[in-house]
Write a protein that holds these residues in place. Structure first.
Motif, short mmCIF file in Angstrom:
data_model
loop_
_atom_site.label_atom_id
_atom_site.label_comp_id
_atom_site.label_asym_id
_atom_site.label_seq_id
_atom_site.Cartn_x
_atom_site.Cartn_y
_atom_site.Cartn_z
N ASN A 84 1.24 -1.46 -0.25
CA ASN A 84 0.45 -0.40 -0.19
C ASN A 84 0.98 1.56 0.14
O ASN A 84 0.19 1.98 -0.21
CB ASN A 84 -0.99 -0.40 1.12
N GLU A 120 1.98 4.15 -9.22
CA GLU A 120 2.29 5.76 -10.48
C GLU A 120 3.03 5.45 -11.37
O GLU A 120 2.63 5.34 -12.51
CB GLU A 120 2.24 7.24 -9.40
N LYS A 136 4.21 3.29 -4.75
CA LYS A 136 4.43 4.69 -5.56
C LYS A 136 5.03 4.73 -6.96
O LYS A 136 4.88 4.59 -8.36
CB LYS A 136 4.20 5.48 -5.10
N THR A 157 -2.57 -0.91 -5.72
CA THR A 157 -3.36 -0.39 -6.66
C THR A 157 -2.76 1.32 -6.21
O THR A 157 -3.69 1.70 -6.80
CB THR A 157 -5.13 -0.49 -5.55
N HIS A 158 -1.69 1.23 -6.10
CA HIS A 158 -1.13 2.77 -4.99
C HIS A 158 -0.26 3.16 -6.07
O HIS A 158 0.56 4.02 -6.27
CB HIS A 158 -1.10 2.97 -4.38
N SER A 195 -3.83 3.09 -11.88
CA SER A 195 -3.02 4.51 -11.08
C SER A 195 -2.21 4.16 -12.37
O SER A 195 -1.61 5.73 -11.73
CB SER A 195 -2.80 4.08 -9.88
#
Length: 299
Positions: free
Chosen positions: A44, A70, A47, A67-68, A91
């Motif tokens: 989590n 980038e 990035k 899911t996070h 994302s």
């Protein structure tokens, strides 16, 4: 005695390198990871992720869990890897895959609605999905050093691409609809197989930098003046021996790079006379290649 001395030194050096490598692999700074296992434990928080070799396969099997995420940078993968799983990471804003033998891209890569920067270099890509350029969020695309021959794709006026590099491919012509990339500011089509200056380029009104070096084009078209925002033009390694009179109308042009290998003194003089006021001319030769970092230029 020398052997006894060398052995512990080698052992210490090797151990130190291993320790350094281990530290680098699990380093976390602002959500950045370079180890899949370290990233998975802190999923989590991830990035920005950089992976190489076999760890890419493991990641792709678990892609939708990040899911996070980038920014994703994949290096030295192979053609057997299932890159279509990348579509499960909506994302993503920055995707880079290089030296990975990605011959074919996932058909729906344009569905990554947050993607802004896409780099796919040194992969052997020979074709692109038809809808590849329909993603309205992408601003930077780098497709250097592949095997792309044609660009028979859908282009749209709503496209927001500002930087496009097609350097070092096998392209011979651009499609008529290419002019729809009307937000384009930086275009690199050097080291391809153009035998004529692509007419579609002169319709890119926002173009600032054009690199068409190392293509056997013999002339610049008269309507080059339509590129009213052009600032830098690279013509090294072409067969150009003259510039059109309309070249003087390029009022924002600051720099031009032209090969002098095949030019006579008289031809060089006439080229200088065609330059707009305050434009700097740099004579180059076949060994010269100025490669722009278009992403940095954009920033």
């Amino acid at each position: 005695m020398k052997l006894l001395i060398l052995i512990p030194i080698f052992f210490i050096t090797s151990t130190s390198r291993a320790q350094v490598g281990f530290i680098e692999d699990v380093t976390n700074e602002n959500g950045h990871y370079t180890s899949f296992y370290a990233a998975y434990k802190n999923i989590n928080d991830v990035k920005d992720l950089t992976l190489k070799h076999d760890s890419i396969s493991i990641f792709l099997l678990n892609a939708k869990k990040f899911t996070h995420l980038e920014e994703l940078h994949l290096h030295f993968g192979n053609s057997s890897m299932n890159y279509s799983n990348l579509l499960e990471i909506p994302s993503l804003t920055n995707l880079s895959i290089d030296y990975s033998y990605v011959v074919h891209l996932p058909d729906k890569i344009y569905t990554l609605k947050h993607l802004k920067n896409l780099t796919l270099t040194h992969n052997g890509i020979d074709s692109l999905p038809y809808d590849f350029f329909l993603n309205n969020t992408i601003e930077v695309i780098n497709l250097e050093s592949n095997k792309i021959r044609t660009l028979n794709h859908a282009f749209s006026h709503t496209c927001n691409i500002k930087v496009l590099s097609l350097k070092d491919n096998w392209i011979t012509e651009l499609p008529e609809s290419f002019y729809k990339l009307n937000k384009l500011e930086f275009l690199n089509v050097s080291k391809n197989n153009f035998v004529e200056f692509p007419s579609q380029i002169t319709r890119l009104n926002n173009l600032k930098v054009l690199n068409i070096s190392f293509n056997p084009i013999p002339a610049i078209p008269d309507d080059i003046y339509a590129l009213k925002n052009l600032e830098v033009l690279y013509l090294t390694g072409t067969q150009i021996k003259a510039l059109p009179k309309t070249f003087k109308k390029l009022n924002k042009l600051q720099s031009v790079f032209i090969s002098e290998d095949l030019l006579t003194d008289s031809e060089k003089k006439k080229i200088k006379q065609c330059l707009p006021k305050n434009c700097k001319l740099t004579w180059t030769n076949e060994d010269y290649y100025h490669d722009l970092d278009f992403t940095r230029e954009l920033k």
